[in-house]
Design a protein around this motif. Structure first.
Motif, PDB file in Angstrom:
ATOM      1  N   PRO A   1       9.057  -1.184   5.134  1.00  0.00           N
ATOM      2  CA  PRO A   1       8.747   0.222   5.372  1.00  0.00           C
ATOM      3  C   PRO A   1       7.238   0.429   5.254  1.00  0.00           C
ATOM      4  O   PRO A   1       6.584  -0.172   4.402  1.00  0.00           O
ATOM      5  N   VAL A   2       6.685   1.267   6.110  1.00  0.00           N
ATOM      6  CA  VAL A   2       5.258   1.575   6.045  1.00  0.00           C
ATOM      7  C   VAL A   2       5.044   3.079   6.173  1.00  0.00           C
ATOM      8  O   VAL A   2       5.811   3.770   6.836  1.00  0.00           O
ATOM      9  N   ARG A   3       4.015   3.561   5.507  1.00  0.00           N
ATOM     10  CA  ARG A   3       3.706   4.997   5.543  1.00  0.00           C
ATOM     11  C   ARG A   3       3.044   5.398   6.854  1.00  0.00           C
ATOM     12  O   ARG A   3       3.304   6.461   7.388  1.00  0.00           O
ATOM     13  N   GLU A   4       2.140   4.559   7.341  1.00  0.00           N
ATOM     14  CA  GLU A   4       1.416   4.831   8.582  1.00  0.00           C
ATOM     15  C   GLU A   4       1.536   3.611   9.500  1.00  0.00           C
ATOM     16  O   GLU A   4       0.766   2.667   9.376  1.00  0.00           O
ATOM     17  N   PRO A   5       2.509   3.624  10.407  1.00  0.00           N
ATOM     18  CA  PRO A   5       2.748   2.451  11.249  1.00  0.00           C
ATOM     19  C   PRO A   5       1.524   1.951  12.024  1.00  0.00           C
ATOM     20  O   PRO A   5       1.301   0.750  12.098  1.00  0.00           O
ATOM     21  N   GLU A   6       0.727   2.836  12.580  1.00  0.00           N
ATOM     22  CA  GLU A   6      -0.447   2.393  13.339  1.00  0.00           C
ATOM     23  C   GLU A   6      -1.458   1.683  12.438  1.00  0.00           C
ATOM     24  O   GLU A   6      -2.059   0.698  12.841  1.00  0.00           O
ATOM     25  N   ARG A   7      -1.642   2.177  11.227  1.00  0.00           N
ATOM     26  CA  ARG A   7      -2.549   1.532  10.275  1.00  0.00           C
ATOM     27  C   ARG A   7      -2.010   0.152   9.902  1.00  0.00           C
ATOM     28  O   ARG A   7      -2.760  -0.826   9.844  1.00  0.00           O
TER      29      ARG A   7
ATOM     30  N   ARG B   1     -11.179  -6.937   4.852  1.00  0.00           N
ATOM     31  CA  ARG B   1     -11.814  -6.274   6.007  1.00  0.00           C
ATOM     32  C   ARG B   1     -10.843  -5.364   6.753  1.00  0.00           C
ATOM     33  O   ARG B   1     -11.242  -4.375   7.344  1.00  0.00           O
ATOM     34  N   ALA B   2      -9.562  -5.714   6.728  1.00  0.00           N
ATOM     35  CA  ALA B   2      -8.550  -4.942   7.441  1.00  0.00           C
ATOM     36  C   ALA B   2      -8.018  -3.767   6.616  1.00  0.00           C
ATOM     37  O   ALA B   2      -7.140  -3.039   7.069  1.00  0.00           O
ATOM     38  N   GLY B   3      -8.525  -3.597   5.388  1.00  0.00           N
ATOM     39  CA  GLY B   3      -8.096  -2.471   4.564  1.00  0.00           C
ATOM     40  C   GLY B   3      -7.118  -2.815   3.476  1.00  0.00           C
ATOM     41  O   GLY B   3      -6.592  -1.924   2.806  1.00  0.00           O
ATOM     42  N   GLY B   4      -6.860  -4.097   3.267  1.00  0.00           N
ATOM     43  CA  GLY B   4      -5.976  -4.526   2.194  1.00  0.00           C
ATOM     44  C   GLY B   4      -6.737  -4.696   0.890  1.00  0.00           C
ATOM     45  O   GLY B   4      -7.943  -4.484   0.824  1.00  0.00           O
ATOM     46  N   THR B   5      -6.016  -5.092  -0.153  1.00  0.00           N
ATOM     47  CA  THR B   5      -6.587  -5.304  -1.483  1.00  0.00           C
ATOM     48  C   THR B   5      -6.293  -6.725  -1.938  1.00  0.00           C
ATOM     49  O   THR B   5      -5.126  -7.134  -1.954  1.00  0.00           O
ATOM     50  N   VAL B   6      -7.339  -7.464  -2.304  1.00  0.00           N
ATOM     51  CA  VAL B   6      -7.136  -8.804  -2.846  1.00  0.00           C
ATOM     52  C   VAL B   6      -6.895  -8.651  -4.342  1.00  0.00           C
ATOM     53  O   VAL B   6      -7.769  -8.179  -5.070  1.00  0.00           O
TER      54      VAL B   6
ATOM     55  N   ASP C   1       0.079  -0.610   2.324  1.00  0.00           N
ATOM     56  CA  ASP C   1       1.251   0.025   1.724  1.00  0.00           C
ATOM     57  C   ASP C   1       1.647  -0.614   0.405  1.00  0.00           C
ATOM     58  O   ASP C   1       2.648  -0.235  -0.194  1.00  0.00           O
ATOM     59  N   GLY C   2       0.886  -1.617  -0.044  1.00  0.00           N
ATOM     60  CA  GLY C   2       1.170  -2.253  -1.331  1.00  0.00           C
ATOM     61  C   GLY C   2       2.095  -3.455  -1.278  1.00  0.00           C
ATOM     62  O   GLY C   2       2.424  -4.022  -2.315  1.00  0.00           O
ATOM     63  N   HIS C   3       2.538  -3.872  -0.090  1.00  0.00           N
ATOM     64  CA  HIS C   3       3.379  -5.063   0.029  1.00  0.00           C
ATOM     65  C   HIS C   3       2.521  -6.284  -0.275  1.00  0.00           C
ATOM     66  O   HIS C   3       1.427  -6.434   0.265  1.00  0.00           O
ATOM     67  N   ARG C   4       3.024  -7.160  -1.139  1.00  0.00           N
ATOM     68  CA  ARG C   4       2.230  -8.287  -1.630  1.00  0.00           C
ATOM     69  C   ARG C   4       2.503  -9.578  -0.867  1.00  0.00           C
ATOM     70  O   ARG C   4       3.642  -9.915  -0.584  1.00  0.00           O
ATOM     71  N   TRP C   5       1.397 -10.256  -0.585  1.00  0.00           N
ATOM     72  CA  TRP C   5       1.403 -11.521   0.145  1.00  0.00           C
ATOM     73  C   TRP C   5       0.506 -12.492  -0.595  1.00  0.00           C
ATOM     74  O   TRP C   5      -0.399 -12.092  -1.327  1.00  0.00           O
TER      75      TRP C   5
END
Length: 138
Positions: A10-16, A96-101, A121-125
């Motif tokens: 699930p994502v809050r903003e699909p385009e983002r 660079r894409a807006g994620g968090t390391v 959206d906080g999904h961890r990879w």
């Protein structure tokens, strides 16, 4: 047994979310036609399918509430890397894409090198390179 693996998020903003994952190098699945604002992406050589659904659509077929992925982690997805440099690249691309390391690239156990990041959206990879020649035997 099925020959395909599909990950549904699930994502809050699909385009983002679409922009984030394509900047990581995931390929947009051109064969998928959305009717609910969702997107389909292809991940890696094994062509795992990553489906990104607006939260309302995801909630409809999951049959329960969407968890707040910033408050807890239900699953950690791992991307296999071919080198330490590729792990470093994943970390840079994610930021660079807006994620968090959340775990900077580094060695683990003397034979693994990895990093951890979260999408917008906080999904961890995590991205992980394993040097099997250095793995303890036994």
């Amino acid at each position: 047994m099925s020959r395909e693996l599909w990950l549904n998020l699930p994502v809050r903003e699909p385009e983002r979310a679409k922009a984030f994952y394509t900047q990581l190098g995931f390929r947009l699945n051109e064969q998928y036609a959305s009717q609910d604002g969702s997107f389909s992406l292809i991940v890696g050589d094994n062509q795992v399918v990553l489906m990104l659904f607006p939260e309302s659509a995801f909630r409809g077929f999951a049959g329960n509430a969407v968890a707040d992925s910033w408050q807890g982690t239900e699953v950690l997805f791992t991307l296999g890397a071919n080198s330490r440099d590729e792990v470093d690249e994943f970390a840079l691309k994610a930021e660079r894409a807006g994620g968090t390391v959340f775990s900077k690239p580094g060695e683990k156990g003397g034979w693994m090198y990895g990093c951890g990041f979260a999408d917008p959206d906080g999904h961890r990879w995590n991205a992980l390179y394993m040097d099997m020649s250095k793995m303890a035997q036994g």
